[in-house]
Enzyme design. Sequence first.
Site, short mmCIF file in Angstrom:
data_model
loop_
_atom_site.label_atom_id
_atom_site.label_comp_id
_atom_site.label_asym_id
_atom_site.label_seq_id
_atom_site.Cartn_x
_atom_site.Cartn_y
_atom_site.Cartn_z
CG ASP A 1 -2.19 4.94 3.52
OD1 ASP A 1 -2.12 5.15 2.29
OD2 ASP A 1 -3.10 5.42 4.23
CG HIS B 1 -1.14 6.60 -1.90
ND1 HIS B 1 -2.36 6.56 -2.51
CD2 HIS B 1 -1.32 6.03 -0.68
CE1 HIS B 1 -3.26 5.99 -1.71
NE2 HIS B 1 -2.65 5.66 -0.59
CE LYS C 1 -7.75 1.58 -1.32
NZ LYS C 1 -6.63 2.46 -1.11
CG HIS D 1 -1.95 1.03 1.27
ND1 HIS D 1 -3.12 0.88 1.97
CD2 HIS D 1 -2.03 2.25 0.69
CE1 HIS D 1 -3.87 1.96 1.83
NE2 HIS D 1 -3.22 2.83 1.06
O1 DOR Z 1 -4.59 9.89 4.32
C1 DOR Z 1 -4.73 9.36 3.25
N1 DOR Z 1 -4.02 9.77 2.18
N2 DOR Z 1 -5.63 8.40 3.12
C2 DOR Z 1 -5.97 7.92 1.91
O2 DOR Z 1 -6.84 7.09 1.85
C3 DOR Z 1 -5.35 8.44 0.68
C4 DOR Z 1 -4.04 9.00 0.99
C5 DOR Z 1 -3.52 9.84 -0.16
O3 DOR Z 1 -3.47 9.32 -1.26
O4 DOR Z 1 -3.15 10.98 0.06
ZN ZN Z 2 -3.72 4.76 0.93
#
Ligand code: DOR
Ligand code: ZN
Length: 411
Positions: free
Chosen positions: A282, A54, A135, A52
């Site tokens: 994350d 980004h 997702k 997970h």
């Molecule tokens: O805090 C978050 N940031 N939660 C998410 O679900 C997406 C993520 C983001 O992509 O910035």
């Molecule tokens: Zn996320």
Amino acid sequence: MILKNAKFYLGGHIAEKDIKIEGGKISAFGHFSGEGIDAKGLFALPGLIDPHVHLRDPGLTHKEDFCSGTRAALCGGFTTVLDMPNTKPSTTTLAALKEKRKIAAQKAVCDYGIHFGATKENFAEVKAAKSPTLKLYMGKSTGEVLVDDIASIWKHFDGFPHEKPLLLHAEDEETLNSLEKLGIKGRATIAEKIAVEKARLIAAQVNRLVYFAHLSTAESIHMAKLWEKSLVEVSPHHLFLSSDKDGKRLKEFYRVNPPLRSEAERRRLWGSLYEIDTIGSDHAPHTPEEKKKGAAGFPGLETSLSLFLDAHNKGLLALPWIIFRMAENPARIFNLHSKGRIGIGYDADITLVDLKKEWKVSADDFQSKCGWTPYEGMKLRGKVKKVLFRGVLAVEDGAVLAETKGREVLL
Ligand code: DOR
Ligand code: ZN
């Protein structure tokens, strides 16, 4: 190539042996003569897998890109990362997937996978993409990806192959909106619990596998696990930070979805350790300016492992707990057959850590473009020393040494 004097788990016991590497794969254990990399005093973990992250590429590359993000991954001990679809454009069409694939192939320095995203309309695209994962955001977060009505959620749950991981952002949009109207601030835990209940009931009804991303409370985890084909991911910030303890310190950097919970909730989450299937950082970088304007998300790739090693040093966790949830089990769940283990025939992805090394977290030392971390100034015991990626020494002491080339492995 030979990795000398490595200490690692082999068949459930700690072994101290040389690891022979040929053609980027582990080929033998034993004692070998010849040149090599010395691992004396270090513990070897399988190259970690972060399901997970980004990486923000394409479209948001001022926050991160496939190069900076995978460099951060390697420095944090991860040799495989799975990227989320809330980029610009969102990875919800075949064209966007193709574009992301091209970018990743050019820029990634560690192995990667690309999660396809669900929308309220893209059922045909999901089918055509034959993606290994999907997702789905049940609540709004960063980006234009939201599937908040039961009919669309149901259609994706039923339409996407039932044995493949369907990853969920489980916060219920209607509940989030209602709470806001009622003046109840901070995306309360009930929004997560309602989403989890909806999802696990639908998953049970259609009989499918469901992967709950970043669950933040013990009760949500317990509810998710009422369905036997639920998998639960937890993120480090929900285990190590809380609203009570860290809210004031983080100030404008505080926001993340799901949010940090109370100290009491955080402690209860530690009681769910054995219901957690994977750790997902994350990693969600935003610039400090964006954070000041309310962007939600924390970077995590370069701190995740050390937080758990520090917890291990404090007697809170055993090393096999970490290895299972940060390497072995993500490999199993996402069908990364040559990853996740130090074993013969596996990719020679090896993270060498100094378990006793104390260090102070500073974003200045990190590869991520975002330039800040919610753990700034924290002292942690346990640090990545060297990382072998497909048999190549890619990282040493926080510096990226080799220009490695990542491959798409989630196929
Ligand atoms: O805090 C978050 N940031 N939660 C998410 O679900 C997406 C993520 C983001 O992509 O910035
Ligand atoms: Zn996320």
